[in-house]
Design a protein around this motif. Structure first.
Motif, mmCIF file in Angstrom:
data_model
loop_
_atom_site.group_PDB
_atom_site.id
_atom_site.type_symbol
_atom_site.label_atom_id
_atom_site.label_comp_id
_atom_site.label_asym_id
_atom_site.label_seq_id
_atom_site.Cartn_x
_atom_site.Cartn_y
_atom_site.Cartn_z
ATOM 1 N N ALA A 62 0.832 -1.208 0.000
ATOM 2 C CA ALA A 62 0.000 0.000 0.000
ATOM 3 C C ALA A 62 0.869 1.261 0.000
ATOM 4 C CB ALA A 62 -0.924 -0.009 1.212
ATOM 5 N N LEU A 63 1.930 1.268 0.808
ATOM 6 C CA LEU A 63 2.844 2.413 0.824
ATOM 7 C C LEU A 63 3.523 2.593 -0.534
ATOM 8 C CD1 LEU A 63 4.499 1.937 4.335
ATOM 9 C CD2 LEU A 63 2.906 3.741 3.663
ATOM 10 N N LEU A 64 3.940 1.478 -1.139
ATOM 11 C CA LEU A 64 4.576 1.557 -2.449
ATOM 12 C C LEU A 64 3.623 2.107 -3.501
ATOM 13 C CD1 LEU A 64 6.669 -1.743 -2.704
ATOM 14 C CD2 LEU A 64 7.500 0.578 -2.360
ATOM 15 N N VAL A 70 2.496 9.154 -6.822
ATOM 16 C CA VAL A 70 3.075 10.510 -6.727
ATOM 17 C C VAL A 70 4.314 10.639 -7.605
ATOM 18 C CG1 VAL A 70 4.108 12.182 -5.152
ATOM 19 C CG2 VAL A 70 2.151 10.814 -4.404
ATOM 20 N N LEU A 71 5.213 9.641 -7.523
ATOM 21 C CA LEU A 71 6.461 9.730 -8.295
ATOM 22 C C LEU A 71 6.199 9.636 -9.794
ATOM 23 C CD1 LEU A 71 9.538 9.890 -8.293
ATOM 24 C CD2 LEU A 71 9.597 7.383 -8.128
ATOM 25 N N ALA A 72 5.290 8.753 -10.199
ATOM 26 C CA ALA A 72 5.000 8.603 -11.630
ATOM 27 C C ALA A 72 4.414 9.890 -12.201
ATOM 28 C CB ALA A 72 4.046 7.429 -11.855
ATOM 29 N N ASP A 73 3.550 10.539 -11.445
ATOM 30 C CA ASP A 73 2.979 11.799 -11.917
ATOM 31 C C ASP A 73 4.066 12.879 -12.024
ATOM 32 O OD1 ASP A 73 0.347 13.333 -12.448
ATOM 33 O OD2 ASP A 73 1.343 14.577 -10.957
ATOM 34 N N TRP A 74 4.971 12.936 -11.057
ATOM 35 C CA TRP A 74 6.063 13.920 -11.095
ATOM 36 C C TRP A 74 6.986 13.667 -12.283
ATOM 37 C CZ3 TRP A 74 11.380 14.063 -10.915
ATOM 38 C CH2 TRP A 74 11.963 15.299 -10.607
ATOM 39 N N LEU A 75 7.324 12.389 -12.535
ATOM 40 C CA LEU A 75 8.195 12.060 -13.664
ATOM 41 C C LEU A 75 7.515 12.364 -14.999
ATOM 42 C CD1 LEU A 75 9.739 8.663 -12.469
ATOM 43 C CD2 LEU A 75 10.904 10.867 -12.681
ATOM 44 N N VAL A 90 9.303 2.306 -9.216
ATOM 45 C CA VAL A 90 9.131 2.232 -7.761
ATOM 46 C C VAL A 90 9.172 0.780 -7.304
ATOM 47 C CG1 VAL A 90 7.488 2.613 -5.886
ATOM 48 C CG2 VAL A 90 7.883 4.399 -7.574
ATOM 49 N N GLY A 91 8.500 -0.106 -8.036
ATOM 50 C CA GLY A 91 8.555 -1.524 -7.692
ATOM 51 C C GLY A 91 9.959 -2.074 -7.786
ATOM 52 N N ALA A 92 10.709 -1.675 -8.819
ATOM 53 C CA ALA A 92 12.085 -2.153 -8.969
ATOM 54 C C ALA A 92 12.976 -1.668 -7.830
ATOM 55 C CB ALA A 92 12.647 -1.703 -10.315
ATOM 56 N N LEU A 326 -0.672 -3.441 -10.183
ATOM 57 C CA LEU A 326 -0.104 -4.392 -11.139
ATOM 58 C C LEU A 326 1.278 -3.959 -11.598
ATOM 59 C CD1 LEU A 326 -0.178 -6.713 -13.195
ATOM 60 C CD2 LEU A 326 -1.507 -5.221 -14.710
ATOM 61 N N PHE A 327 1.438 -2.688 -11.975
ATOM 62 C CA PHE A 327 2.735 -2.234 -12.473
ATOM 63 C C PHE A 327 3.780 -2.187 -11.355
ATOM 64 C CE2 PHE A 327 0.318 -0.619 -16.150
ATOM 65 C CZ PHE A 327 1.118 -1.125 -17.157
ATOM 66 N N VAL A 328 3.364 -1.870 -10.136
ATOM 67 C CA VAL A 328 4.311 -1.931 -9.014
ATOM 68 C C VAL A 328 4.798 -3.368 -8.824
ATOM 69 C CG1 VAL A 328 4.539 -1.671 -6.521
ATOM 70 C CG2 VAL A 328 3.385 0.092 -7.843
ATOM 71 N N CYS A 329 3.873 -4.321 -8.923
ATOM 72 C CA CYS A 329 4.259 -5.730 -8.776
ATOM 73 C C CYS A 329 5.138 -6.196 -9.928
ATOM 74 C CB CYS A 329 3.007 -6.601 -8.683
ATOM 75 S SG CYS A 329 2.080 -6.383 -7.156
ATOM 76 N N LEU A 330 4.864 -5.727 -11.146
ATOM 77 C CA LEU A 330 5.751 -6.066 -12.261
ATOM 78 C C LEU A 330 7.155 -5.531 -12.006
ATOM 79 C CD1 LEU A 330 3.485 -5.431 -15.403
ATOM 80 C CD2 LEU A 330 4.176 -7.625 -14.430
ATOM 81 N N GLY A 331 7.250 -4.344 -11.413
ATOM 82 C CA GLY A 331 8.558 -3.816 -11.050
ATOM 83 C C GLY A 331 9.247 -4.659 -9.989
#
Length: 445
Positions: A62-64, A70-75, A90-92, A326-331
């Motif tokens: 949940a924290l990730l 937030v980070l994806a929007d900033w990037l 972030v997942g990586a 899903l994308f966090v888990c893929l990372g």
């Protein structure tokens, strides 16, 4: 306590409660004189690396997810990086590759939720393709088949020339055939492109994913033929394909019937997610293919309902939240183990796959009504690799258990190639649709 005459009893009780609440809790641990920071059982504060590593996996993910949004929007705003790349990054960073905040085995309990996120996107892909186009444009239908088969054959042939066993090379070729539907739709949601390249990308992604799934089923039949009768295992393969088609068609027809009885617009996405969940779980329980069943469900629903079917991106905000997870888990699942050792095999998979897809698209570009610039854009957009055909059929994220008998070095090379093309895949698709095809929002004129 002294009470004044005429004072209501309830007022004194309320005053007693307020005074007592100022000193809550009434019993304190000996030696504790002030509030302490949130800690875990190990005693490390939650905001330290040790505290995060010891956190509950649900809390950690949940924290990730919050950090990823937030980070994806900033990037995206400052570096023009697709949001899917930020989520996977972030997942990586949290994976054993860098900070080791979460172990890959801790994601196994999240597998049903991740499968649901994939199922939502696959169903949406089914609703967005037009199978009738394949009948009206035979060269396009041939391109859809040829680009996947040439890419898979090129990968398998190159690996066999480099000493990989034939069956292991064939499995790597089957997985390399498919373009990631998850990455494709994520980029399309963000860039909102319209045009020939976009429509062909959706169609080819669906076709090559189904081809990869079918060839993996054939490989399982061949692998099982040593222990079982070949006719029995072949019958099982036919059961999987036919059963998946029937389940998907039934789900699409049921969506049409139930949608007529639902008046509230807000209830339609809930109905769609519910039916997608049912179809996905039934496909797994009946040992069918969730990928094929959900694609067929989307196609049947669109064919039957036409413009009456409204499908929100990712089936609404709930699906969008699942997409981020899903994308966090893929990372978290990305791997770079033995990259330098297996670099020749990894490079062979990536390069021969790109050549195979490019040759097929270019060979039939003019016949199917596509210009050379559009053909180059389509080739580039098809590059993100997908492990979807394996993940949806698996109970855990341990690939070795789902591909028994495959050479471990070849399997690791395939995972490395998938890692590189998944992490950078949104960039290729975005560049193809924006800069080359010029079909997306913000494309140069």
């Amino acid at each position: 306590m002294r009470r004044f005459k005429g004072a209501p009893r309830a007022a004194f009780e309320a005053a007693d409660y307020r005074r007592a609440s100022l000193h809550w809790p009434p019993v304190q641990l000996r030696g504790s004189t002030r509030l302490t920071s949130p800690t875990l059982a190990a005693g490390a504060p939650l905001w330290t690396l040790e505290g995060l590593r010891g956190a509950d996996p649900v809390l950690g993910l949940a924290l990730l997810t919050v950090v990823a949004v937030v980070l994806a929007d900033w990037l995206q705003r400052h570096a023009r990086l697709p949001r899917a790349c930020g989520h996977m990054l972030v997942g990586a960073l949290a994976s054993p590759l860098v900070l080791s905040l979460l172990e890959r085995k801790e994601l196994d309990s999240w597998k049903p939720l991740i499968d649901l996120a994939i199922a939502v996107l696959v169903f949406e892909l089914g609703t967005r393709i037009r199978p009738r186009w394949l009948i009206d444009n035979p060269p396009l239908a041939l391109t859809c088949l040829l680009e996947g088969l040439l890419a898979g054959g090129a990968v398998a042939g190159s690996l066999m020339l480099m000493g990989v066993p034939m069956l292991s090379a064939a499995v790597a070729g089957a997985v390399a055939m498919s373009t990631s539907p998850v990455i494709t739709l994520a980029v399309l949601h963000e860039t909102r492109p319209r045009g020939q390249v976009t429509e062909r990308l959706l169609l080819m992604t669906a076709v090559n994913s189904v081809l990869a799934m079918l060839l993996l089923k054939v490989w399982h039949v061949v692998a099982a033929s040593a222990e079982h009768d070949l006719l029995t295992t072949a019958t099982g393969g036919v059961y999987v394909v036919a059963g998946s088609f029937l389940l998907g068609a039934a789900c699409g027809l049921l969506l049409e019937v139930l949608s007529r009885r639902v008046r509230s617009p807000g209830a339609v996405p809930v109905l769609q997610i519910g039916l997608v969940t049912i179809a996905s779980l039934l496909a797994v329980q009946w040992t069918l293919s969730p990928l094929l069943a959900l694609l067929v469900a989307g196609v049947v629903a669109r064919t039957r309902m036409r413009h009456g079917l409204t499908v929100e991106p990712q089936l609404g905000s709930a699906g969008a939240a699942l997409g981020v997870v899903l994308f966090v888990c893929l990372g978290l699942l990305l791997t770079l183990d033995r990259l330098l050792t297996l670099l020749p095999w990894v490079a062979a998979i990536i390069l021969t796959r790109a050549v195979g897809k490019g040759v097929a698209v270019a060979a039939l570009a003019k016949a199917s009504g596509l210009g050379w610039r559009q053909a180059g854009a389509l080739t580039l957009a098809l590059q993100p690799m997908s492990s979807l055909a394996v993940l949806l059929a698996a109970d855990t994220f341990a690939w070795a258990s789902q591909l028994p008998g495959m050479d471990l070095a070849a399997l690791q090379a395939l995972l490395l190639a998938t890692t590189l093309m998944q992490l950078t895949g949104p960039l290729w698709t975005t560049i193809a649709l924006k800069a080359v095809a010029r079909e997306a929002d913000g494309a140069p004129k």
